[in-house]
Design an enzyme around this catalytic site. Structure first.
Site, PDB file in Angstrom:
ATOM      1  N   ASP A   1      56.245  54.344  54.786  1.00  0.00           N
ATOM      2  CA  ASP A   1      56.074  52.907  54.546  1.00  0.00           C
ATOM      3  C   ASP A   1      56.651  52.108  55.711  1.00  0.00           C
ATOM      4  OD1 ASP A   1      55.124  53.705  52.183  1.00  0.00           O
ATOM      5  OD2 ASP A   1      56.649  52.716  50.935  1.00  0.00           O
TER       6      ASP A   1
ATOM      7  N   ASP B   1      54.720  49.461  57.966  1.00  0.00           N
ATOM      8  CA  ASP B   1      55.144  48.054  58.047  1.00  0.00           C
ATOM      9  C   ASP B   1      55.365  47.618  59.487  1.00  0.00           C
ATOM     10  OD1 ASP B   1      55.040  47.921  55.353  1.00  0.00           O
ATOM     11  OD2 ASP B   1      57.212  48.005  55.022  1.00  0.00           O
TER      12      ASP B   1
ATOM     13  N   SER C   1      21.790  44.968  33.695  1.00  0.00           N
ATOM     14  CA  SER C   1      22.808  45.668  32.890  1.00  0.00           C
ATOM     15  C   SER C   1      22.139  46.849  32.203  1.00  0.00           C
ATOM     16  CB  SER C   1      23.442  44.713  31.895  1.00  0.00           C
ATOM     17  OG  SER C   1      22.442  44.146  31.093  1.00  0.00           O
TER      18      SER C   1
ATOM     19  N   LYS D   1      31.930  55.075  32.346  1.00  0.00           N
ATOM     20  CA  LYS D   1      31.616  53.640  32.320  1.00  0.00           C
ATOM     21  C   LYS D   1      32.950  52.910  32.445  1.00  0.00           C
ATOM     22  CE  LYS D   1      28.964  50.112  29.927  1.00  0.00           C
ATOM     23  NZ  LYS D   1      29.986  49.080  30.003  1.00  0.00           N
TER      24      LYS D   1
ATOM     25  N   LYS E   1      22.439  58.742  33.789  1.00  0.00           N
ATOM     26  CA  LYS E   1      21.428  58.213  34.709  1.00  0.00           C
ATOM     27  C   LYS E   1      20.468  59.324  35.119  1.00  0.00           C
ATOM     28  CE  LYS E   1      24.679  54.919  36.713  1.00  0.00           C
ATOM     29  NZ  LYS E   1      25.478  54.510  37.876  1.00  0.00           N
TER      30      LYS E   1
ATOM     31  N   CYS F   1      33.553  15.830  29.369  1.00  0.00           N
ATOM     32  CA  CYS F   1      34.469  16.233  28.301  1.00  0.00           C
ATOM     33  C   CYS F   1      34.010  15.575  26.979  1.00  0.00           C
ATOM     34  CB  CYS F   1      35.890  15.785  28.657  1.00  0.00           C
ATOM     35  SG  CYS F   1      37.048  15.959  27.289  1.00  0.00           S
TER      36      CYS F   1
ATOM     37  N   CYS G   1      36.930  12.829  25.946  1.00  0.00           N
ATOM     38  CA  CYS G   1      37.220  11.589  26.676  1.00  0.00           C
ATOM     39  C   CYS G   1      36.106  11.175  27.624  1.00  0.00           C
ATOM     40  CB  CYS G   1      38.533  11.720  27.447  1.00  0.00           C
ATOM     41  SG  CYS G   1      38.404  12.802  28.870  1.00  0.00           S
TER      42      CYS G   1
ATOM     43  N   CYS H   1      38.888  19.624  31.778  1.00  0.00           N
ATOM     44  CA  CYS H   1      38.823  18.179  31.727  1.00  0.00           C
ATOM     45  C   CYS H   1      39.979  17.708  32.619  1.00  0.00           C
ATOM     46  CB  CYS H   1      39.028  17.698  30.294  1.00  0.00           C
ATOM     47  SG  CYS H   1      39.457  15.950  30.236  1.00  0.00           S
TER      48      CYS H   1
HETATM   49  S1  IVH Z   1      25.144  51.366  36.544  1.00  0.00           S
HETATM   50  C1  IVH Z   1      21.194  49.176  36.890  1.00  0.00           C
HETATM   51  N1  IVH Z   1      27.326  52.766  36.375  1.00  0.00           N
HETATM   52  O1  IVH Z   1      28.555  48.554  32.976  1.00  0.00           O
HETATM   53  C2  IVH Z   1      22.378  49.950  36.531  1.00  0.00           C
HETATM   54  N2  IVH Z   1      27.374  50.566  35.516  1.00  0.00           N
HETATM   55  O2  IVH Z   1      25.752  46.952  31.611  1.00  0.00           O
HETATM   56  C3  IVH Z   1      23.608  49.287  36.926  1.00  0.00           C
HETATM   57  N3  IVH Z   1      29.548  49.876  34.638  1.00  0.00           N
HETATM   58  O3  IVH Z   1      27.276  45.716  34.504  1.00  0.00           O
HETATM   59  C4  IVH Z   1      24.824  49.706  36.248  1.00  0.00           C
HETATM   60  N4  IVH Z   1      30.599  51.750  35.061  1.00  0.00           N
HETATM   61  O4  IVH Z   1      29.514  46.525  35.289  1.00  0.00           O
HETATM   62  C5  IVH Z   1      26.746  51.603  36.100  1.00  0.00           C
HETATM   63  N5  IVH Z   1      29.208  54.128  36.346  1.00  0.00           N
HETATM   64  C6  IVH Z   1      28.626  52.966  36.077  1.00  0.00           C
HETATM   65  C7  IVH Z   1      29.322  51.911  35.475  1.00  0.00           C
HETATM   66  C8  IVH Z   1      28.654  50.719  35.205  1.00  0.00           C
HETATM   67  C9  IVH Z   1      30.716  50.525  34.570  1.00  0.00           C
HETATM   68  C10 IVH Z   1      29.321  48.505  34.116  1.00  0.00           C
HETATM   69  C11 IVH Z   1      28.632  47.588  35.078  1.00  0.00           C
HETATM   70  C12 IVH Z   1      27.413  47.087  34.347  1.00  0.00           C
HETATM   71  C13 IVH Z   1      27.710  47.451  32.914  1.00  0.00           C
HETATM   72  C14 IVH Z   1      26.481  47.939  32.177  1.00  0.00           C
END
Ligand code: IVH
Length: 701
Positions: free
Chosen positions: A31, A35, A80, A112, A299, A416, A419, A432
């Site tokens: 470290d 630094d 998503s 995820k 996937k 707001c 107000c 606000c």
């Molecule tokens: S793939 C088109 N892989 O989960 C596919 N998403 O709705 C794009 N997320 O908005 C997403 N881990 O924020 C993918 N290994 C992962 C992920 C991941 C987290 C989140 C991401 C996305 C939501 C799914």
């Protein structure tokens, strides 16, 4: 070497060290050495600003300049994922997908990550923009803040144009550590990570050690990729952090193993038959991960098959998320309106069709802010899945069915509702700006009188509303000035209800005896809640005059060296104490006769030999285990605790194994005290105090 070459050299070295430390997890230098080089580069850059490039390793510490987050359009679709809530749903999705597509199919299973979705745009290899997901088409530019995340490369290993999707997250241990110091703790690491990314000052973001994993890449020129495994492998070679806990499933385990090996990716290979067991294993391993995941993502690996499968309006058909927690109920959003809090913050609230959830009836659900609504793409009339997070706060999980009347995603009003002032945006939230807005004034009064602050019985939000609306009490100061007799004419307070007026009178009178620490909390300064107030008072800053002196001198160090108070909190406390409205309030409270200093604890039998001294304790001790016991001895004798060594530190109590703090103390000429010397100082050198039975038990925790 001329300064140009030296700057380049330092740039290269520090980038390499940062990457080794934050991405590969193997530090290359101490470290101290790091630094030293860092300071040298900072110095050259300060003297010769032309040497400072946007990808300089010094650019990660953030700046104090306030930035808003301009809206920018995404150049890739930020979709998503469709969700499933059981492993059988996932398995049937896999078999359906396999049936609908050709022969050569394989699947990648990823964690995820439960964080904050981000898109990194690199141009010619340089991080050009980091943009939030927003509504999928337009997001907010949070580049300055994302640059503070050490595992985000500022420059890639190739000079290419690429967009990368990833998740910013905070490790569980960091979350616990930081959250413990906040007066209004966050419910989970995701919320703290999201809040941090939206700080207006990147120097504040820099205080929170966020992490990132990336999971999708989009090459501007197509990139000639054929599959996802290859993309992940290339992202890694570019210097981007990829979650190593992935699984890959082919027809045979051996084929999967070979393909992973070819891509130089860590991960678990398997055949399709291994998928159910993998899901079980991930689910049970989840608890022991250092960060939070809220599910798994499956996937399709082959990009050609992905194209074949295509997209719905919101989701790709080639991937699915398996969420560990299923929402518990379904209901309809009848309306969305906003609440104005004491700080002016405007929170959208969903009014839902009454629903029973885990034993309670839910009618209202907070939607936090516009981004939250945008992420859900929520409109009035939509049917939604709701659940209780952590068993307390009900949350909208997702939209199940869009409304049929054509309502679009809800938008924050421009003014707001209380107000009429123009609403402004700061970070993720809308405010606000009118301090005199009735909603804010009532909110401040209610907060001041509530339990945990001045605890004034009989002065709940309803009574305050009546007092305010009748013009008797407009500000906290008025509480101590207004004529109680005026209340007699009010419905619900006069006649036989006279008792209520008496109660209120007594509460207000008695509040003059409320402990000083409550008075401090009741000022409503951000991050200066009970926990922080206790830490600050225990460290010896136990009167209003001492605190105002620190605020006058803007002496951040004084507070930030207290264990448990970081620089972010220290600055917020100082800013809060310096705000003219707080000063006015303090004057009024002083005039009203409220306590302005902490009540002294009885340590009178001990000589205050460490009075006015700040002590740091490091290493391990024979006689003080845990070492907090040594600190107790110091405090009992008037000393204060600091967590790090600075030039202002009076003494460092160094046990065995003391590391960088000892080096710092030597460098700064801070007095170093050994355990033996310390025992002599406190007068127990010959016979160190035997730990008592209860203390022994306590130390087990
Ligand atoms: S793939 C088109 N892989 O989960 C596919 N998403 O709705 C794009 N997320 O908005 C997403 N881990 O924020 C993918 N290994 C992962 C992920 C991941 C987290 C989140 C991401 C996305 C939501 C799914």
């Amino acid at each position: 070497m001329d300064y140009h070459s030296r700057a380049r050299e330092l740039h290269r070295l520090l980038t390499e060290y940062q990457r080794a430390y934050y991405i590969d997890g193997r530090p290359l230098v101490s470290d101290l050495e790091y630094d030293r080089l860092f300071d040298e580069l900072s110095r050259i850059e300060a003297e010769h600003p032309e040497t400072r490039t946007p990808d300089s390793p010094t650019q990660r510490v953030g700046s104090d300049l306030s930035s808003d987050f301009p809206e920018v359009e995404h150049t890739i679709p930020v979709l998503s994922l469709d969700k499933a809530y059981s492993d059988t749903e996932i398995l049937s999705w896999i078999s359906k997908t396999t049936k609908n597509t050709g022969e050569n199919l394989s699947f990648v299973l990823e964690e995820k990550l439960d964080g904050f979705s981000i898109v990194l745009y690199y141009e010619k290899g340089l991080l050009a923009r980091a943009v939030t997901r927003g509504n999928g088409f337009i997001g907010n530019d949070v580049t300055a803040n994302v640059k503070t995340i050490y595992s985000v490369p500022l420059r890639l290993n190739e000079d290419i144009d690429i967009a990368v999707r990833g998740e910013v997250f905070l490790r569980k241990a960091e979350f616990e550590r930081i959250n413990a110091t906040l007066s209004e703790p966050y419910a989970n690491p995701r919320n703290l990570a999201a809040g941090t990314i939206r700080r207006n000052k990147s120097s504040e973001t820099a205080q929170v050690p966020l992490s990132i994993y990336v999971y999708e890449g989009f090459w501007a020129d197509g990139g000639e990729n054929t599959d996802h495994i290859q993309i992940l492998s290339r992202l890694r070679s570019l210097g981007l952090p990829v979650d190593p806990h992935l699984s890959y499933f082919c027809k045979t385990k051996e084929e999967a193993r070979q393909r992973l090996e070819k891509a130089s990716l860590e991960g678990r290979p398997g055949s399709f038959d291994d998928i159910p067991q993998a899901i079980v294993d991930y689910t049970s391993a989840r608890r022991d991960l250092p960060y939070e995941i809220d599910g798994l993502v499956v996937k399709v690996n082959e990009l050609s098959t992905r194209e074949e499968l295509g997209y719905t309006e919101h989701h790709p058909r080639w991937a699915i998320a398996y969420k560990f927690e299923a929402p518990q109920a379904q209901t309809q959003v009848l309306d969305i309106d906003v609440q104005v809090g004491r700080t002016g913050r405007i929170t959208p609230m969903a009014r839902i069709r009454e629903t029973l959830l885990s034993g309670s009836t839910i009618r209202n659900i907070t939607l936090h802010n516009q981004d939250y609504v945008d992420e859900l793409e929520l409109a009035v009339g939509d049917t939604v899945a709701i659940s209780k997070r952590g068993d307390v706060i009900p949350a909208v999980e997702n939209v199940i069915e869009k409304n049929e009347v054509g309502n679009t995603t809800w938008q924050m009003p421009k003014t707001c509702p209380v107000c009429g002032s123009q609403i402004i945006k700061r970070g993720a939230h809308h405010f606000c700006p009118n301090y005199d807005c009735a909603a804010q004034a009532k909110g401040r009064l209610a907060f001041f009188c509530a339990k945990g602050q001045m605890d004034m019985e009989g002065l709940g939000p309803r009574t305050i509303e009546i007092l305010y609306d009748n013009g008797f009490v407009k500000s906290i100061g008025d509480l101590y000035r207004f004529d109680f007799n005026l209340m007699k004419g009010l419905k619900g307070f006069g006649g036989t209800e006279g008792k209520t007026i008496e109660n209120i009178k007594t509460s207000i009178l008695q509040s003059r005896k409320t402990p000083f620490r409550n008075v401090l909390v009741s000022l409503g300064i951000p991050e200066f809640g009970k926990k922080a107030v206790d830490l600050v008072c225990d460290a010896g800053f136990d009167s209003m005059s001492k605190l105002l002196e620190i605020a006058d001198n803007k002496d951040e160090q004084c507070l930030s060296t207290i264990k448990g108070i970081g620089p972010i909190t220290a600055n917020l406390i100082i800013d809060g104490l310096n705000s003219p409205t707080t000063r006015k309030l303090i004057d009024e409270l002083r005039e009203a006769g409220l306590r302005m200093e902490d009540e002294k604890k009885d340590n009178s039998n001990l000589e205050q030999i460490f009075q006015g001294q700040s002590w740091c304790v490091t290493g391990t001790f024979e006689n003080f285990n845990p070492r907090s016991k040594a600190m107790e001895e110091i405090k009992k004798r008037g000393g204060t605790e600091v967590s790090g060594v600075s030039r202002k530190t009076s003494c460092l109590l160094a046990g065995s194994g003391a590391g960088s703090k000892l080096d710092k103390a030597r460098e700064f000429g801070v007095r170093i005290v050994t355990e033996q010397e310390f025992l002599k100082m406190i007068g127990t050198a010959e016979e160190p105090e035997e730990p008592k039975k209860e203390e022994e038990q306590l130390s087990l925790f």
